[in-house]
Design a protein around this motif. Sequence first.
Motif: not given
Length: 154
Positions: A134-138
């Motif tokens: 799971v990848v989250t971009l911030e």
Amino acid sequence: MNFAFPTPDSTLAFGRALGRSLRAGDLVLLAGPLGAGKTTLTRGIADGLGVGGRVSSPTFVIARVHPAGEAGVALVHVDAYRLGGDLSQLDDLDLDTELERSALVVEWGEGVAERLSDDYLVVRLDRREDDVRVVTLEPHGTWTSRTPDLRLAP
């Protein structure tokens, strides 16, 4: 922005898409536990940039420079894990100079490398029990306006 990648190949494809969007001066910080896919993602980024050299974890050398390819942007791949928060060692790498002419990807860089630029993208990776990443971009700074325009889905 969140993505789920069921295989290492889909993580690589995501990295390629991100790599195609990078330009000199870009700072990307990879955050996540061991085995989450940070180096796999970096391999994809390198492929998307078309840089030379084999991408592997730079844990023991701390930083590797991959020469620019067709895109004209070199990749500096840093593993800040061994720095243990020692900012003087980060300064010794002279990364602010490298950032002017390269895209800089820093594994374990969160809390350490943000001071290199006000404009950076944190890519947070997590590995679920079913091996899905799971990848989250911030996004920070100019990345806030750039991220929605990225075509990152593999």
